[in-house]
Structures are given as structure tokens and as C-alpha cells.
Design an enzyme around this catalytic site. Structure first.
Site, PDB file in Angstrom:
ATOM      1  N   ARG A  94      33.058  21.809  76.044  1.00 18.98           N
ATOM      2  CA  ARG A  94      33.777  23.172  75.725  1.00 18.98           C
ATOM      3  C   ARG A  94      35.299  22.800  75.816  1.00 18.98           C
ATOM      4  O   ARG A  94      35.795  23.219  74.787  1.00 18.98           O
ATOM      5  CB  ARG A  94      33.363  24.253  76.794  1.00 18.98           C
ATOM      6  CG  ARG A  94      32.049  24.556  76.863  1.00 18.98           C
ATOM      7  CD  ARG A  94      31.387  25.732  77.760  1.00 18.98           C
ATOM      8  NE  ARG A  94      32.162  26.935  77.206  1.00 18.98           N
ATOM      9  CZ  ARG A  94      31.647  27.804  76.077  1.00 18.98           C
ATOM     10  NH1 ARG A  94      30.562  27.263  75.382  1.00 18.98           N
ATOM     11  NH2 ARG A  94      32.122  28.967  75.563  1.00 18.98           N
TER      12      ARG A  94
ATOM     13  N   PHE B 234      27.962  40.720  64.530  1.00 20.19           N
ATOM     14  CA  PHE B 234      27.739  39.380  63.713  1.00 20.19           C
ATOM     15  C   PHE B 234      26.724  38.890  63.596  1.00 20.19           C
ATOM     16  O   PHE B 234      26.426  37.606  63.168  1.00 20.19           O
ATOM     17  CB  PHE B 234      29.129  38.702  64.254  1.00 20.19           C
ATOM     18  CG  PHE B 234      28.913  38.140  65.802  1.00 20.19           C
ATOM     19  CD1 PHE B 234      28.212  37.004  66.200  1.00 20.19           C
ATOM     20  CD2 PHE B 234      29.651  38.778  66.721  1.00 20.19           C
ATOM     21  CE1 PHE B 234      27.965  36.875  67.458  1.00 20.19           C
ATOM     22  CE2 PHE B 234      29.649  38.342  68.079  1.00 20.19           C
ATOM     23  CZ  PHE B 234      28.973  37.322  68.479  1.00 20.19           C
TER      24      PHE B 234
ATOM     25  N   ASN C 155      32.520  27.660  62.616  1.00 19.26           N
ATOM     26  CA  ASN C 155      33.412  27.116  63.653  1.00 19.26           C
ATOM     27  C   ASN C 155      32.947  25.585  64.182  1.00 19.26           C
ATOM     28  O   ASN C 155      33.155  25.241  65.176  1.00 19.26           O
ATOM     29  CB  ASN C 155      33.624  27.902  64.795  1.00 19.26           C
ATOM     30  CG  ASN C 155      32.396  28.126  65.684  1.00 19.26           C
ATOM     31  OD1 ASN C 155      31.350  27.910  65.295  1.00 19.26           O
ATOM     32  ND2 ASN C 155      32.502  28.911  66.773  1.00 19.26           N
TER      33      ASN C 155
ATOM     34  N   ARG D 248      37.363  22.236  67.083  1.00 17.54           N
ATOM     35  CA  ARG D 248      37.397  23.534  66.300  1.00 17.54           C
ATOM     36  C   ARG D 248      38.703  23.741  65.688  1.00 17.54           C
ATOM     37  O   ARG D 248      39.074  24.088  64.449  1.00 17.54           O
ATOM     38  CB  ARG D 248      37.199  24.726  67.154  1.00 17.54           C
ATOM     39  CG  ARG D 248      35.565  24.907  67.190  1.00 17.54           C
ATOM     40  CD  ARG D 248      35.210  25.718  68.260  1.00 17.54           C
ATOM     41  NE  ARG D 248      33.690  26.172  68.381  1.00 17.54           N
ATOM     42  CZ  ARG D 248      33.032  26.668  69.414  1.00 17.54           C
ATOM     43  NH1 ARG D 248      33.849  26.982  70.622  1.00 17.54           N
ATOM     44  NH2 ARG D 248      31.836  27.048  69.351  1.00 17.54           N
TER      45      ARG D 248
ATOM     46  N   THR E 204      36.074  29.494  70.833  1.00 16.79           N
ATOM     47  CA  THR E 204      35.200  29.919  69.547  1.00 16.79           C
ATOM     48  C   THR E 204      36.021  30.477  68.343  1.00 16.79           C
ATOM     49  O   THR E 204      35.682  30.007  67.199  1.00 16.79           O
ATOM     50  CB  THR E 204      34.749  31.451  70.089  1.00 16.79           C
ATOM     51  OG1 THR E 204      33.978  30.864  71.396  1.00 16.79           O
ATOM     52  CG2 THR E 204      33.421  31.743  69.208  1.00 16.79           C
TER      53      THR E 204
ATOM     54  N   HIS F  97      28.609  24.207  68.255  1.00 17.84           N
ATOM     55  CA  HIS F  97      28.145  25.073  69.408  1.00 17.84           C
ATOM     56  C   HIS F  97      27.835  24.115  70.674  1.00 17.84           C
ATOM     57  O   HIS F  97      27.533  22.986  70.537  1.00 17.84           O
ATOM     58  CB  HIS F  97      27.021  25.813  69.027  1.00 17.84           C
ATOM     59  CG  HIS F  97      26.180  26.346  70.246  1.00 17.84           C
ATOM     60  ND1 HIS F  97      26.669  27.605  70.673  1.00 17.84           N
ATOM     61  CD2 HIS F  97      25.069  25.957  71.174  1.00 17.84           C
ATOM     62  CE1 HIS F  97      25.723  27.892  71.908  1.00 17.84           C
ATOM     63  NE2 HIS F  97      25.134  26.691  71.971  1.00 17.84           N
TER      64      HIS F  97
HETATM   65  P1  CMP Z   1      28.553  29.925  69.254  1.00 22.41           P
HETATM   66  O1  CMP Z   1      29.034  29.031  70.356  1.00 22.41           O
HETATM   67  O2  CMP Z   1      27.655  29.258  68.166  1.00 22.41           O
HETATM   68  O3  CMP Z   1      27.968  31.339  69.779  1.00 22.41           O
HETATM   69  C1  CMP Z   1      27.685  32.382  68.926  1.00 22.41           C
HETATM   70  C2  CMP Z   1      28.483  32.321  67.676  1.00 22.41           C
HETATM   71  O4  CMP Z   1      28.561  33.485  66.803  1.00 22.41           O
HETATM   72  C3  CMP Z   1      29.809  31.660  67.801  1.00 22.41           C
HETATM   73  O5  CMP Z   1      29.648  30.217  68.184  1.00 22.41           O
HETATM   74  C4  CMP Z   1      30.327  31.918  66.519  1.00 22.41           C
HETATM   75  O6  CMP Z   1      30.149  30.921  65.348  1.00 22.41           O
HETATM   76  C5  CMP Z   1      29.706  33.154  66.091  1.00 22.41           C
HETATM   77  N1  CMP Z   1      30.676  34.483  65.837  1.00 22.41           N
HETATM   78  C6  CMP Z   1      30.696  34.872  64.529  1.00 22.41           C
HETATM   79  N2  CMP Z   1      31.611  35.941  64.883  1.00 22.41           N
HETATM   80  C7  CMP Z   1      31.912  35.962  66.255  1.00 22.41           C
HETATM   81  C8  CMP Z   1      32.753  36.902  66.983  1.00 22.41           C
HETATM   82  N3  CMP Z   1      33.423  37.847  66.668  1.00 22.41           N
HETATM   83  N4  CMP Z   1      32.588  36.640  68.177  1.00 22.41           N
HETATM   84  C9  CMP Z   1      32.042  35.668  68.800  1.00 22.41           C
HETATM   85  N5  CMP Z   1      31.283  34.828  67.932  1.00 22.41           N
HETATM   86  C10 CMP Z   1      31.190  35.072  66.689  1.00 22.41           C
END
Ligand code: CMP
Length: 139
Positions: free
Chosen positions: A86, A58, A113, A103, A92, A116
Site C-alpha cells: 500500500r 462509481f 489508478n 500511482r 487511491t 490494486h
Molecule cells: P481499488 O484499490 O482497485 O479499489 C476500488 C477502486 O475503485 C479503486 O481502486 C479505484 O480505482 C476505483 N474508484 C473509482 N472512483 C473511486 C472513488 N471515488 N473512490 C474510491 N475508489 C474509486
């Protein structure tokens, strides 16, 4: 102990004009926003910030998404701030996010989402100086 964590309000949230609603949830949880700026991330910044995910399928989409619009980068401070934020963010994947979390309320997908947050003290210690000089943080 009082900790600092790093937060990003992502482009899906700035696009929907809900940064204030998210900040209210952060403050209602007892976290203080001690630094904040609205920026457009460069591709280089987004790739550097998410370098740990470089090999993930991704990664390319994530970088494109994070530079697709403005973001708000923040430093949050409070008791146990990393774990607390968190909790406030929720999982996530918004489908797994607990009711009442940012979220669950606002995220559109696992990619879009809305927010972060740093996942550990070592991560926070790297992420905060990636975007902020010490004099921009006013605790
Ligand atoms: P974040 O906490 O910003 O850290 C990495 C980001 O990758 C996560 O939030 C998601 O927004 C994004 N992401 C997209 N696809 C995936 C996935 N399959 N698993 C985990 N994170 C993902």
C-alpha cells in the site's frame, strides 16, 4: 511477519506497456512476485471481486474499466507485505499519492489508478483465492 497480498496491474497500465516498470518498483521494495498471470477479467469476475463497492456510485464504471483490457493479477510476498505494498502504491487518488509511489508516477485518475492491492489480511485471504489456486502460487 511474512505476509501475502493480492495485486492487480490494471488496464490503464497494460495499455501503456508499463507492467515491467511496475514490477520493478514492487521488487525494489523487497516484495517477491510469487504468482502472476495476465488475464482478461469477465464482467462476472469484476463484479464479484468488487462486490463490496456494489452500492457505490462509481461501481458500474469501475467494472467497465476493469474489463476494458488485460490485467495482470499477482500474489506478492514479503515482510509486512500488505502495508508495504500500500505504501509502494500510494493513495487511491493519484493527486494525493506521495512522490515516488506507483500511482504518483503512473496513475491517470482515481479510476485508472494503475494498481490494486489488498487493504487488510482478511481481504488478502479472500482476494488471493479469487484468482489463484494454491498450486499456482510458488513461494
Ligand atoms: P481499488 O484499490 O482497485 O479499489 C476500488 C477502486 O475503485 C479503486 O481502486 C479505484 O480505482 C476505483 N474508484 C473509482 N472512483 C473511486 C472513488 N471515488 N473512490 C474510491 N475508489 C474509486
Amino acid at each position: 511477519a511474512v505476509q501475502r497480498t493480492f495485486s492487480i496491474i490494471k488496464p490503464d497500465a497494460t495499455a501503456r506497456n508499463i507492467t515491467g516498470k511496475i514490477n520493478a518498483m514492487i521488487e525494489d521494495a523487497g516484495l517477491r512476485i510469487i504468482a502472476q498471470k495476465r488475464i482478461r477479467m469477465s464482467r462476472e469476475q469484476a463484479e464479484g471481486f468488487y462486490a463490496v463497492h456494489k452500492e457505490r456510485p462509481f461501481f458500474k464504471d469501475l467494472v467497465s474499466f476493469m474489463i476494458s483490457g488485460p490485467v495482470v493479477v499477482q500474489v506478492l510476498e514479503g515482510e509486512n507485505a500488505i502495508a508495504k505494498y500500500r505504501e509502494v502504491m500510494g493513495a487511491t487518488n493519484p493527486e494525493q499519492a506521495a512522490e515516488g509511489t506507483i500511482r504518483a508516477r503512473f496513475a491517470e485518475s482515481i479510476e485508472a489508478n494503475s494498481v490494486h492491492g489488498s487493504d487488510a489480511p482478511e481481504t488478502a485471504a479472500q482476494e488471493i483465492p479469487f484468482f489463484f489456486k494454491e498450486e499456482e502460487i510458488v513461494g
